[in-house]
Scaffold this motif. Sequence first.
Motif, PDB file in Angstrom:
ATOM      1  N   MET A 109      -9.782  18.695 -14.346  1.00 53.22           N
ATOM      2  CA  MET A 109      -9.902  19.643 -13.234  1.00 53.22           C
ATOM      3  C   MET A 109     -11.306  20.226 -13.183  1.00 53.22           C
ATOM      4  O   MET A 109     -11.822  20.523 -12.112  1.00 53.22           O
ATOM      5  CB  MET A 109      -8.847  20.742 -13.383  1.00 53.22           C
ATOM      6  N   GLY A 110     -11.910  20.338 -14.363  1.00 50.37           N
ATOM      7  CA  GLY A 110     -13.265  20.886 -14.418  1.00 50.37           C
ATOM      8  C   GLY A 110     -14.302  19.995 -13.761  1.00 50.37           C
ATOM      9  O   GLY A 110     -15.380  20.445 -13.390  1.00 50.37           O
ATOM     10  N   GLN A 111     -13.974  18.721 -13.588  1.00 47.10           N
ATOM     11  CA  GLN A 111     -14.924  17.791 -12.953  1.00 47.10           C
ATOM     12  C   GLN A 111     -14.976  17.957 -11.439  1.00 47.10           C
ATOM     13  O   GLN A 111     -15.746  17.262 -10.780  1.00 47.10           O
ATOM     14  CB  GLN A 111     -14.539  16.346 -13.310  1.00 47.10           C
ATOM     15  N   GLY A 112     -14.152  18.877 -10.936  1.00 41.87           N
ATOM     16  CA  GLY A 112     -14.097  19.089  -9.482  1.00 41.87           C
ATOM     17  C   GLY A 112     -12.860  18.408  -8.925  1.00 41.87           C
ATOM     18  O   GLY A 112     -12.247  17.571  -9.587  1.00 41.87           O
ATOM     19  N   VAL A 113     -12.489  18.771  -7.712  1.00 43.64           N
ATOM     20  CA  VAL A 113     -11.265  18.196  -7.137  1.00 43.64           C
ATOM     21  C   VAL A 113     -11.408  16.678  -7.050  1.00 43.64           C
ATOM     22  O   VAL A 113     -10.509  15.921  -7.418  1.00 43.64           O
ATOM     23  CB  VAL A 113     -10.969  18.832  -5.756  1.00 43.64           C
ATOM     24  N   ILE A 114     -12.559  16.231  -6.561  1.00 39.31           N
ATOM     25  CA  ILE A 114     -12.906  14.798  -6.637  1.00 39.31           C
ATOM     26  C   ILE A 114     -14.286  14.754  -7.293  1.00 39.31           C
ATOM     27  O   ILE A 114     -15.257  15.229  -6.710  1.00 39.31           O
ATOM     28  CB  ILE A 114     -12.958  14.133  -5.239  1.00 39.31           C
ATOM     29  N   ALA A 115     -14.337  14.251  -8.525  1.00 41.48           N
ATOM     30  CA  ALA A 115     -15.608  14.287  -9.266  1.00 41.48           C
ATOM     31  C   ALA A 115     -16.715  13.632  -8.441  1.00 41.48           C
ATOM     32  O   ALA A 115     -16.514  12.561  -7.861  1.00 41.48           O
ATOM     33  CB  ALA A 115     -15.450  13.575 -10.608  1.00 41.48           C
ATOM     34  N   ASP A 116     -17.856  14.295  -8.408  1.00 39.43           N
ATOM     35  CA  ASP A 116     -19.000  13.752  -7.675  1.00 39.43           C
ATOM     36  C   ASP A 116     -19.803  12.882  -8.645  1.00 39.43           C
ATOM     37  O   ASP A 116     -20.645  13.371  -9.391  1.00 39.43           O
ATOM     38  CB  ASP A 116     -19.853  14.902  -7.127  1.00 39.43           C
ATOM     39  N   ARG A 117     -19.539  11.595  -8.619  1.00 43.10           N
ATOM     40  CA  ARG A 117     -20.149  10.695  -9.598  1.00 43.10           C
ATOM     41  C   ARG A 117     -21.607  10.371  -9.277  1.00 43.10           C
ATOM     42  O   ARG A 117     -22.254   9.666 -10.058  1.00 43.10           O
ATOM     43  CB  ARG A 117     -19.296   9.426  -9.740  1.00 43.10           C
ATOM     44  N   THR A 118     -22.097  10.895  -8.148  1.00 47.81           N
ATOM     45  CA  THR A 118     -23.534  10.711  -7.884  1.00 47.81           C
ATOM     46  C   THR A 118     -24.348  11.623  -8.813  1.00 47.81           C
ATOM     47  O   THR A 118     -25.553  11.451  -8.944  1.00 47.81           O
ATOM     48  CB  THR A 118     -23.910  11.036  -6.419  1.00 47.81           C
ATOM     49  N   GLN A 119     -23.673  12.593  -9.430  1.00 48.89           N
ATOM     50  CA  GLN A 119     -24.380  13.590 -10.244  1.00 48.89           C
ATOM     51  C   GLN A 119     -24.315  13.311 -11.743  1.00 48.89           C
ATOM     52  O   GLN A 119     -24.852  14.068 -12.537  1.00 48.89           O
ATOM     53  CB  GLN A 119     -23.776  14.991  -9.982  1.00 48.89           C
ATOM     54  N   GLU A 120     -23.607  12.273 -12.149  1.00 50.41           N
ATOM     55  CA  GLU A 120     -23.378  12.093 -13.582  1.00 50.41           C
ATOM     56  C   GLU A 120     -24.528  11.336 -14.259  1.00 50.41           C
ATOM     57  O   GLU A 120     -25.348  10.695 -13.597  1.00 50.41           O
ATOM     58  CB  GLU A 120     -22.032  11.379 -13.808  1.00 50.41           C
ATOM     59  N   HIS A 121     -24.557  11.427 -15.560  1.00 53.14           N
ATOM     60  CA  HIS A 121     -25.557  10.723 -16.388  1.00 53.14           C
ATOM     61  C   HIS A 121     -24.803  10.015 -17.505  1.00 53.14           C
ATOM     62  O   HIS A 121     -24.577  10.595 -18.564  1.00 53.14           O
ATOM     63  CB  HIS A 121     -26.571  11.708 -16.982  1.00 53.14           C
TER      64      HIS A 121
END
Length: 419
Positions: A312-324
């Motif tokens: 849940m902490g990753q957001g409702v739909i994780a924004d994978r453009t921001q990950e590393h």
Amino acid sequence: MLDHAKNQVLTQVGRGTPMGDLLRRYWMPIAALSEFENETIKPVRLMGEDLTLYKDMSGAFGLIGRHCPHRCADMSYGFVEQRGLRCNYHGWLFDRDGRCMEQPYEDVAQPEVRYRDKVRIAAYPVETRAGLIWAYLGPEPAPLVPNWEPFTWKNGFVQIVFADVPCNWLQCQENSVDPLHFEWMHMNWSVRLKDQGGPYSPRHLKLAFEEFDYGIVYRRIREGMSEQDPMWKVGRVCLWPNALFTGDHFEWRVPIDDERTLSVTWCFNRVPKEREPYVQEQIPAWHGPVLDSETGRWISSHVMNQDFVAWMGQGVIADRTQEHLGTSDAGIIMLRQRFLKDIEAIARGEDPLATIRDPEINRCVSLPIADRKRLIEGMTLEEIAKHPLGAGQLTDYVFQAGQPREVRKAYAEAMGIAK
Ligand code: FES
Ligand SMILES: [Fe+2]
């Protein structure tokens, strides 16, 4: 990192979307058989579709649309008949194939028209297996409901546990191929939650991921372990397309819609040898909370609640453009690539990974199980109490908060530890 378009492709589950159509090629667990001991109807939302699950008076299950084709009344307030479900507004009756069997007034007023033959409601196949009710929303012919090996085991106490998790299914499933989080999220965070400074648990030194017929196997070596350890030799399973399998414990992440996931756990506890032969009469099911109503924060006391906090902490739909992503995320990359490949495969008319159609194979589908011996041969109560995985389970249900007292009591009786 994924670009926005790929993130959308992998996370959208509606009918007609690429991933939604891929997920519809698999049976999804949507409810427990024991929920229908005292109820006959349950509203269900699955992959963005509002549906009504019912058990009619003949004992057959049906899964049909939520709204009546007459004037859209809510079928989950209907009532079951010997065969099918009747709308409570004007009495239209539908069978499990979606056919309209009766339109009480039309049948009298103009029987020759047979208006009911022109009306249908959406309907999907349902099957029962291992105490669960499974639904298939894809094209025919449907594959088989997998008969995973633990479903065939005897002498076990099984419980089914649900949770509504308010985020997209994919970030939940990515957790199934993320062994490293175990060290930090479950071991070390639990130490700190108890207000202890340490020691922290052994560190991961080596990870490996490998695709097989039913998903991805992940292997780990932590400090103090050798390559002879079953966690390296056998590993654990990210089970296709939306589950984690650890040996005696399945966790499915069933998409309710793009923004919600139903967590479904099937947990097997082998009873002590001295309790055998043990036959479980009914598999209990319960729903655990996610939110601590006193603090307004997510519950973090139990293993899966900790996972929920991550998802849940990753957001409702994780924004994978921001990950590393790092090297620990090799399995996650493998999982995403496989889904993208299978989207292409079904477009070519092929079956995706882990489709089971051969009844011979489905008699018992075996999976990698690190501690198979313990589960197949069983242990005495004394041995369970000394076992690193067994001892904690004798005192608490460690996986999820909120186990009802009567389920704990049934478990204690099965294990022979009831006071
Ligand atoms: S709305 Fe269902 S019978 Fe009229
Ligand atoms: Fe976890």
